[in-house]
Design a protein around this motif. Structure first.
Motif, PDB file in Angstrom:
ATOM      1  N   ARG A  36      -3.517   8.137   0.179  1.00 51.26           N
ATOM      2  CA  ARG A  36      -4.725   7.373   0.543  1.00 51.26           C
ATOM      3  C   ARG A  36      -5.013   6.294  -0.495  1.00 51.26           C
ATOM      4  O   ARG A  36      -5.327   5.156  -0.151  1.00 51.26           O
ATOM      5  CB  ARG A  36      -5.941   8.293   0.682  1.00 51.26           C
ATOM      6  CG  ARG A  36      -5.954   9.115   1.909  1.00 51.26           C
ATOM      7  CD  ARG A  36      -6.542   8.337   3.060  1.00 51.26           C
ATOM      8  NE  ARG A  36      -6.237   9.043   4.294  1.00 51.26           N
ATOM      9  CZ  ARG A  36      -5.996   8.465   5.448  1.00 51.26           C
ATOM     10  NH1 ARG A  36      -6.043   7.159   5.555  1.00 51.26           N
ATOM     11  NH2 ARG A  36      -5.718   9.166   6.505  1.00 51.26           N
ATOM     12  N   GLU A  37      -4.927   6.662  -1.765  1.00 52.93           N
ATOM     13  CA  GLU A  37      -5.170   5.687  -2.832  1.00 52.93           C
ATOM     14  C   GLU A  37      -4.135   4.571  -2.794  1.00 52.93           C
ATOM     15  O   GLU A  37      -4.472   3.399  -2.954  1.00 52.93           O
ATOM     16  CB  GLU A  37      -5.154   6.378  -4.200  1.00 52.93           C
ATOM     17  CG  GLU A  37      -6.365   7.268  -4.428  1.00 52.93           C
ATOM     18  CD  GLU A  37      -6.274   8.085  -5.716  1.00 52.93           C
ATOM     19  OE1 GLU A  37      -5.308   7.899  -6.505  1.00 52.93           O
ATOM     20  OE2 GLU A  37      -7.157   8.928  -5.919  1.00 52.93           O
ATOM     21  N   ALA A  38      -2.878   4.936  -2.560  1.00 53.20           N
ATOM     22  CA  ALA A  38      -1.816   3.927  -2.493  1.00 53.20           C
ATOM     23  C   ALA A  38      -2.048   2.988  -1.316  1.00 53.20           C
ATOM     24  O   ALA A  38      -1.847   1.770  -1.438  1.00 53.20           O
ATOM     25  CB  ALA A  38      -0.457   4.600  -2.374  1.00 53.20           C
ATOM     26  N   LEU A  39      -2.512   3.513  -0.205  1.00 49.25           N
ATOM     27  CA  LEU A  39      -2.787   2.664   0.956  1.00 49.25           C
ATOM     28  C   LEU A  39      -3.977   1.746   0.674  1.00 49.25           C
ATOM     29  O   LEU A  39      -3.940   0.553   0.999  1.00 49.25           O
ATOM     30  CB  LEU A  39      -3.051   3.512   2.206  1.00 49.25           C
ATOM     31  CG  LEU A  39      -3.237   2.764   3.515  1.00 49.25           C
ATOM     32  CD1 LEU A  39      -2.010   1.925   3.857  1.00 49.25           C
ATOM     33  CD2 LEU A  39      -3.539   3.742   4.648  1.00 49.25           C
ATOM     34  N   ASP A  40      -5.002   2.297   0.044  1.00 51.29           N
ATOM     35  CA  ASP A  40      -6.172   1.473  -0.310  1.00 51.29           C
ATOM     36  C   ASP A  40      -5.805   0.367  -1.303  1.00 51.29           C
ATOM     37  O   ASP A  40      -6.347  -0.732  -1.240  1.00 51.29           O
ATOM     38  CB  ASP A  40      -7.280   2.341  -0.910  1.00 51.29           C
ATOM     39  CG  ASP A  40      -7.942   3.244   0.124  1.00 51.29           C
ATOM     40  OD1 ASP A  40      -7.772   2.992   1.342  1.00 51.29           O
ATOM     41  OD2 ASP A  40      -8.604   4.216  -0.296  1.00 51.29           O
ATOM     42  N   ASP A  41      -4.885   0.675  -2.227  1.00 55.46           N
ATOM     43  CA  ASP A  41      -4.499  -0.289  -3.261  1.00 55.46           C
ATOM     44  C   ASP A  41      -3.458  -1.304  -2.794  1.00 55.46           C
ATOM     45  O   ASP A  41      -3.258  -2.326  -3.456  1.00 55.46           O
ATOM     46  CB  ASP A  41      -3.947   0.444  -4.490  1.00 55.46           C
ATOM     47  CG  ASP A  41      -5.015   1.262  -5.200  1.00 55.46           C
ATOM     48  OD1 ASP A  41      -6.214   1.031  -4.947  1.00 55.46           O
ATOM     49  OD2 ASP A  41      -4.639   2.151  -6.009  1.00 55.46           O
ATOM     50  N   ALA A  42      -2.786  -1.025  -1.671  1.00 54.08           N
ATOM     51  CA  ALA A  42      -1.719  -1.920  -1.202  1.00 54.08           C
ATOM     52  C   ALA A  42      -2.306  -3.281  -0.831  1.00 54.08           C
ATOM     53  O   ALA A  42      -3.262  -3.377  -0.071  1.00 54.08           O
ATOM     54  CB  ALA A  42      -1.021  -1.299   0.001  1.00 54.08           C
ATOM     55  N   ARG A  43      -1.707  -4.318  -1.408  1.00 54.85           N
ATOM     56  CA  ARG A  43      -2.209  -5.679  -1.189  1.00 54.85           C
ATOM     57  C   ARG A  43      -1.294  -6.526  -0.318  1.00 54.85           C
ATOM     58  O   ARG A  43      -1.645  -7.644   0.041  1.00 54.85           O
ATOM     59  CB  ARG A  43      -2.415  -6.385  -2.533  1.00 54.85           C
ATOM     60  CG  ARG A  43      -3.423  -5.713  -3.419  1.00 54.85           C
ATOM     61  CD  ARG A  43      -4.823  -5.843  -2.823  1.00 54.85           C
ATOM     62  NE  ARG A  43      -5.758  -5.011  -3.556  1.00 54.85           N
ATOM     63  CZ  ARG A  43      -6.544  -4.099  -2.997  1.00 54.85           C
ATOM     64  NH1 ARG A  43      -6.526  -3.909  -1.717  1.00 54.85           N
ATOM     65  NH2 ARG A  43      -7.356  -3.392  -3.726  1.00 54.85           N
ATOM     66  N   ASP A  44      -0.106  -5.989  -0.005  1.00 55.92           N
ATOM     67  CA  ASP A  44       0.805  -6.762   0.840  1.00 55.92           C
ATOM     68  C   ASP A  44       1.605  -5.817   1.738  1.00 55.92           C
ATOM     69  O   ASP A  44       1.624  -4.603   1.540  1.00 55.92           O
ATOM     70  CB  ASP A  44       1.731  -7.647   0.009  1.00 55.92           C
ATOM     71  CG  ASP A  44       2.548  -6.878  -1.008  1.00 55.92           C
ATOM     72  OD1 ASP A  44       2.887  -5.699  -0.764  1.00 55.92           O
ATOM     73  OD2 ASP A  44       2.874  -7.458  -2.062  1.00 55.92           O
ATOM     74  N   VAL A  45       2.262  -6.399   2.709  1.00 56.19           N
ATOM     75  CA  VAL A  45       3.019  -5.615   3.686  1.00 56.19           C
ATOM     76  C   VAL A  45       4.136  -4.829   3.011  1.00 56.19           C
ATOM     77  O   VAL A  45       4.398  -3.675   3.376  1.00 56.19           O
ATOM     78  CB  VAL A  45       3.561  -6.535   4.809  1.00 56.19           C
ATOM     79  CG1 VAL A  45       4.494  -5.776   5.737  1.00 56.19           C
ATOM     80  CG2 VAL A  45       2.416  -7.155   5.597  1.00 56.19           C
ATOM     81  N   ALA A  46       4.782  -5.407   2.011  1.00 54.52           N
ATOM     82  CA  ALA A  46       5.878  -4.721   1.327  1.00 54.52           C
ATOM     83  C   ALA A  46       5.399  -3.415   0.695  1.00 54.52           C
ATOM     84  O   ALA A  46       6.090  -2.392   0.762  1.00 54.52           O
ATOM     85  CB  ALA A  46       6.501  -5.631   0.282  1.00 54.52           C
ATOM     86  N   ALA A  47       4.226  -3.427   0.088  1.00 58.91           N
ATOM     87  CA  ALA A  47       3.687  -2.216  -0.541  1.00 58.91           C
ATOM     88  C   ALA A  47       3.379  -1.152   0.512  1.00 58.91           C
ATOM     89  O   ALA A  47       3.648   0.041   0.309  1.00 58.91           O
ATOM     90  CB  ALA A  47       2.430  -2.554  -1.344  1.00 58.91           C
ATOM     91  N   VAL A  48       2.830  -1.588   1.642  1.00 59.82           N
ATOM     92  CA  VAL A  48       2.516  -0.635   2.716  1.00 59.82           C
ATOM     93  C   VAL A  48       3.801  -0.077   3.313  1.00 59.82           C
ATOM     94  O   VAL A  48       3.902   1.124   3.600  1.00 59.82           O
ATOM     95  CB  VAL A  48       1.629  -1.294   3.798  1.00 59.82           C
ATOM     96  CG1 VAL A  48       1.363  -0.327   4.939  1.00 59.82           C
ATOM     97  CG2 VAL A  48       0.316  -1.768   3.194  1.00 59.82           C
ATOM     98  N   GLU A  49       4.811  -0.921   3.473  1.00 52.57           N
ATOM     99  CA  GLU A  49       6.079  -0.453   4.023  1.00 52.57           C
ATOM    100  C   GLU A  49       6.778   0.518   3.080  1.00 52.57           C
ATOM    101  O   GLU A  49       7.420   1.474   3.531  1.00 52.57           O
ATOM    102  CB  GLU A  49       6.979  -1.635   4.369  1.00 52.57           C
ATOM    103  CG  GLU A  49       6.493  -2.378   5.605  1.00 52.57           C
ATOM    104  CD  GLU A  49       7.300  -3.632   5.916  1.00 52.57           C
ATOM    105  OE1 GLU A  49       8.067  -4.104   5.042  1.00 52.57           O
ATOM    106  OE2 GLU A  49       7.144  -4.140   7.042  1.00 52.57           O
TER     107      GLU A  49
END
Length: 175
Positions: A103-116
């Motif tokens: 959840r924290e990683a998803l909240d902190d993701a700032r670009d599509v690459a991070a979410v992927e």
């Protein structure tokens, strides 16, 4: 055939998690061919109503068996370990920590690459849970294994919802 048979018996399959989808689809088509109400048109309304009941029963069973998460939940229930996701949210501490980190990683993701990248990690965890289910829900699994499997199914339910959140996040970042 008996309307009261479990889904696996109805389809002539062993009670285990791992199924060949092509075989399941073929069995469904064969069963539907046997019970479809149109086959009983010349036999009158009563025969068609019974055929309709059978057709509905076959379709419901097929719907449960073709979806791995539903199939796993059904197997747990058959083995005396219902999922009860609404009432039983107990999870191992390690999984709860993993959820929080995701959840924290998803909240902190700032670009599509991070979410992927997060999605790849979640998919890997999901695959591991599915592999555990396959072992826990083998044909000869006992009640203790079914209880462990029920916990994995609840975890997979979370993973499925979280993956939906990931998809929404990717859509939001892509706009």
């Amino acid at each position: 055939m008996n309307l009261g048979d479990d889904d696996f018996t109805l389809f002539g399959l062993p009670q285990r998690f791992a199924l060949d989808r092509a075989d399941l689809d073929q069995r469904w088509r064969r069963l539907q061919g046997e019970v479809h109400p149109d086959r009983f048109a010349a036999e009158g309304g009563a025969a068609q109503r019974v055929a309709m009941q059978w057709s509905v029963r076959v379709n419901e069973a097929y719907g449960r068996l073709k979806q791995p998460l539903q199939r796993a939940a059904y197997l747990c229930e058959l083995r005396g370990a219902p999922i009860e996701a609404e009432n039983n949210t107990a999870m191992p501490a390690a999984f709860l920590m993993q959820q929080m980190e995701w959840r924290e990683a998803l909240d902190d993701a700032r670009d599509v690459a991070a979410v992927e990248a997060l999605d790849a990690e979640v998919r890997q965890a999901e695959a591991a849970l599915i592999a555990e289910l396959d072992t826990l829900l083998a044909e000869n699994a006992d009640a203790a294994a079914a209880k462990q499997a029920a916990q994995r199914v609840r975890a997979l339910m979370f993973v499925a919802r979280f993956r939906d959140d990931i998809d929404r996040r990717v859509d939001g970042l892509g706009q």
